[in-house]
Design an enzyme around this catalytic site. Structure first.
Site, PDB file in Angstrom:
ATOM      1  N   ASP A 169       0.839  -1.207   0.000  1.00 20.08           N
ATOM      2  CA  ASP A 169       0.000   0.000   0.000  1.00 20.08           C
ATOM      3  C   ASP A 169       0.873   1.256   0.000  1.00 20.08           C
ATOM      4  O   ASP A 169       2.078   1.199   0.288  1.00 20.08           O
ATOM      5  CB  ASP A 169      -0.882  -0.048   1.256  1.00 20.08           C
ATOM      6  N   ASP A 183     -10.495   1.855  -3.539  1.00 22.43           N
ATOM      7  CA  ASP A 183     -11.080   1.569  -2.225  1.00 22.43           C
ATOM      8  C   ASP A 183     -12.593   1.530  -2.308  1.00 22.43           C
ATOM      9  O   ASP A 183     -13.253   1.106  -1.359  1.00 22.43           O
ATOM     10  CB  ASP A 183     -10.676   2.664  -1.220  1.00 22.43           C
TER      11      ASP A 183
END
Ligand code: DGJ
Length: 780
Positions: free
Chosen positions: A508, A578
């Protein structure tokens, strides 16, 4: 017989610019067989380069002033002929009009071309006027690698040919090597450049584009993929207008806001007809993609590292490689353009063992637990998911340091024994005992102020000494432009990944870079910071994928904030966004598919109300959207009802049965969420042999009296007969009309029928999805 270059020693990594042969001997090597399907030829009589692969041609020639002019890029032209007439005369003072467009391969400023340049370089005298003159070329089989940069590649020399052309500015000694690769299998040309200081004084490079392309008219629409967090890569289309139009990132990553990819398409271009040019930058940092329309209606396209946040000092003898741009041409619509990129990026950009393997269906605990978990809770989730057929468990953020919320511990990559008393190894082995793979989340590039790492190395975080550092998500960014920090991260992560049976990593990166500055760089070299940062990221990725070749890496940057071809070279799949809401995902996945293959798109079924938009979409529709990508679940499976569990088990089984198609089939976009009211969307994926396909149809808001709809399919064999089976079968009117054997011609010309009667209309509600499986049946 192809004659290989006899001079020069361009290494496999392609570093040695000096080795390019010059002038006469180069001309001597040009007698290539003109009738080969893929050729890179240099005609000695006309000084013309012709890259050709039966579908496209790319032409350039040496102009009368010695510079390298651009002639043409488009549908294939007959090899062996001269296209000299397509070029312009170089600027000759008042014998032609000042500012008249002269198409050049790598334009510079200050010499009568007033459009945006590809190269701005400042020798010691502070001037920026360059005259890049042809100094030699060579033709190489295959494709050399780019130094320290991700790039497309070949597995056999026969797959591509590369031309390297050397240009030189005599007064300064600045040399530019332009690289062009034509692939046999796709209508693409990969371009990049190396700039070398062949003089005796330092040279400051202020702009070094990867490619510049001059098109002879400006009647194009500019198509870009733009948005922000949770709505990445929406398709935005605008007609070109006089002047400059661009997209860019100055955030340190390619960004959620704009993808490093543009298309120029005719206004009438559709998915299956019309012209389109694609420009895709293989880079993950600050970029610029710009089109300038001049007064004579020519369009100059340039892509590369954003010059706004860049400069690079080349000492004598030093050189700089800039990232690759993949140019593509389609005369058959956007679909064919995407086909070219999908093939290239899935097969010749993505690397490693997972390139060709089908990807596991996973469960990720993030939205189920956020930071609040212990080993027992995780195992409960994993076991419950396993019962429904899910194959991998990915432990997301919160397993390290004292990470109970997002204000601490980034950089402290040691396991939190409060949560995982048996460590990662203990947890991973228990997950494996359930028959699942174990995956782990990391965010290597970051540091929390509240962390041991920051206490020990406060100077490792990016910032300008004496000025406050802006925090974002309570975190700072480590200075990956510094070798010792990359070394530290590699050592730490090698230990973590080697400490347990980890077969999946989600990498990430949750913030943009502010206060760009590195104390390790001299004051006059701070312009190198952003590019050096991304080179550090690539270096770390390269070392980790090399050390752990069996781990499947998934990239992520707060969702899709660094979803680009550069990262794809290391991580063959990325977390697309997301935003897991199925309605929003229709737009995100559609836009992403313009350039990126289904195998690169992580797509998860999440709980409702959706955590990003609060929408409540039926479970079937959530899955019917997520199927078109690499499927996962991002919810608490222990909270599902028995009916929902049965449905998820059916979905997972269905996905596994058709996984090859969903991950590696040819993706065909049928009805766009960006056209009309966008209320109905359809797409499909087709096997290479065209014997199987799955069609997805979606209606966002229900209508009281929906029209009888037919969706014309594409990519089938018109002569084949296909059994059309709705999934899941429920016996409604749509299904009864389609559950029969129909011809490929029928399905493509008349279309698959989406019908509803009143009763269904009333009961189906909003956010509908229907899936149809097509299987070729042998007539008889
Ligand atoms: C952002 C990612 O996109 C999410 O999926 C999740 O991994 C969080 N970061 C964790 O902090």
């Amino acid at each position: 017989m192809r004659r290989r270059p006899t001079q020069g020693s361009l290494s496999a990594t392609g570093h040695t610019l000096l080795a390019v042969v010059v002038d006469d001997e180069a001309w001597d090597r040009d007698a290539e067989a003109p009738n080969r399907q893929m050729t890179a030829t240099w005609d000695r009589a006309t000084n013309e380069l012709h890259l050709h692969n039966g579908r496209i041609s790319y032409l350039a020639r040496v102009l009368e002033d010695g510079s390298l002019g651009h002639l043409y890029f488009g549908p294939a032209l007959m090899p062996g002929r001269s296209y000299w007439h397509l070029g312009h005369r170089p600027f000759e003072g008042f014998s032609n009009r000042v500012g008249e467009p002269i198409a050049r391969e790598y334009p510079t400023g200050g010499g009568g071309d007033f459009r945006v340049p590809a190269l701005v370089a400042e020798p010691a005298d502070g001037s920026t006027v360059l005259h890049l003159a042809y100094a030699g070329h060579r033709i190489l089989p295959g494709k050399p690698a780019l130094q320290g940069l991700p790039a497309t590649y070949v597995e056999a020399d026969e797959e591509a040919e590369t031309v390297e052309i050397l240009l030189r500015d005599a007064p300064s000694g600045i040399e530019v090597a332009l690289l062009y690769t034509v692939f046999a299998a796709a209508p693409v040309v990969a371009r990049s450049a190396r700039i070398r200081n062949g003089g005796t004084q330092p040279v400051r490079v202020r702009c070094a584009m990867s490619a510049s392309l001059d098109l002879p008219d400006a009647a194009w629409d500019l198509v870009q993929l733009s948005g922000t967090w949770a709505r990445e890569r929406h398709v935005v289309t605008r007609p070109l207008a006089p002047g400059r139009q661009s997209i860019a990132s100055l955030r340190g990553a390619s960004s959620h806001e704009h993808n490093p990819f543009i298309v120029l398409a005719r206004s009438r271009t559709t998915e299956d007809a019309g012209e389109a040019y694609g420009f895709s930058l293989v880079y993950s940092g600050n970029f610029l993609a710009e089109v300038e329309v001049d007064a004579f209606d020519s369009a100059r396209v340039r892509l590369g590292i954003s010059p706004e946040s860049f400069s690079w000092t080349l000492d004598p003898g030093a050189e700089l490689s800039v990232p690759e741009v993949v140019l593509a041409y389609s005369g058959a619509g956007l679909g064919a353009l995407s086909d070219a990129y999908h093939w290239l990026y899935r097969q010749r950009l993505a690397r490693g063992a997972w390139r060709d393997r089908v990807r596991p269906v996973l469960i990720n605990n993030w939205e189920a637990t956020y930071f609040d978990f212990g080993e027992a809770r995780l195992l409960e989730i994993a076991a419950s998911a396993r019962e429904m057929g899910i194959e991998a468990f990915v432990l997301d953020d919160g397993w390290f340091g004292e990470r109970d919320h997002d204000t601490s511990s980034l950089g402290d990559w040691f396991v939190d024994r409060r949560k995982l008393p048996d460590g990662l190894d203990g947890l991973a082995r228990k997950v494996e005992a359930l028959g699942m793979r174990f995956g782990l989340w990391i965010e290597p590039e970051m540091v929390s102020r509240r962390s041991r790492l920051f206490e020990e190395h406060p100077d490792w975080a990016i910032g300008v000494p004496g000025r406050p550092r802006t925090e974002s998500r309570n975190q700072l960014v480590l200075d990956l432009s510094r070798r010792e920090i990359v070394d530290h991260l590699f050592a730490v992560l090698r230990d973590v990944l080697g400490s347990a049976p980890i077969s999946y990593v989600k990498w990430d990166m949750n913030r943009s870079i502010t206060e760009p500055y590195s104390p390790a760089l001299a004051a006059d070299r701070q312009g190198e910071f952003f590019h050096r940062y991304i080179l550090g990221v690539y270096d770390l990725y390269e070392r980790l994928v090399t050390a752990f070749p069996d781990i499947l890496f998934e990239s992520c940057a707060g969702g899709g904030g660094r979803f680009d071809p550069g990262i794809l070279a290391y991580a063959p799949q990325g977390w697309t966004s997301d935003d897991t809401d199925a309605v929003e995902r229709l737009r995100i996945q559609w836009g992403t598919s313009l350039v990126y293959p289904l195998s690169s798109m992580g797509a998860h079924v999440a709980a409702v109300p959706n955590h990003q938009v609060g929408r409540v979409v039926p479970l079937h529709t959530r899955a019917a959207v997520a199927f078109f990508g690499v499927l996962g679940y991002e919810l608490d499976p222990t909270a599902l009802s028995p009916d929902e569990r049965r449905a998820v088990a059916d979905q997972v089984a269905f996905y596994k049965e058709h996984r090859e198609l969903f991950q590696r089939g040819r993706f065909v976009r049928l009805r766009s969420p960006f056209e009309g009211d966008g209320n109905e969307v359809a797409w499909m994926t087709v096997a290479d042999d065209r014997r199987r396909a799955v069609v997805g149809w979606y209606r966002i808001l229900n209508d009281p009296e929906p029209r009888l709809d037919r969706i014309r399919l594409r990519g089938l064999d018109p002569a084949d007969l296909y059994r059309v089976t709705p999934w899941p079968t429920a016996g409604d009117i749509t299904e009864s009309r389609n559950a029969l054997v129909r011809g490929g011609d029928d399905l493509m010309s008349a279309g698959i029928i989406i019908a509803s009667n009143r009763r269904e209309t009333a009961t189906r509600g909003d956010f509908q999805a229907r899936l149809f499986v097509l299987e070729a049946v042998d007539a008889g």
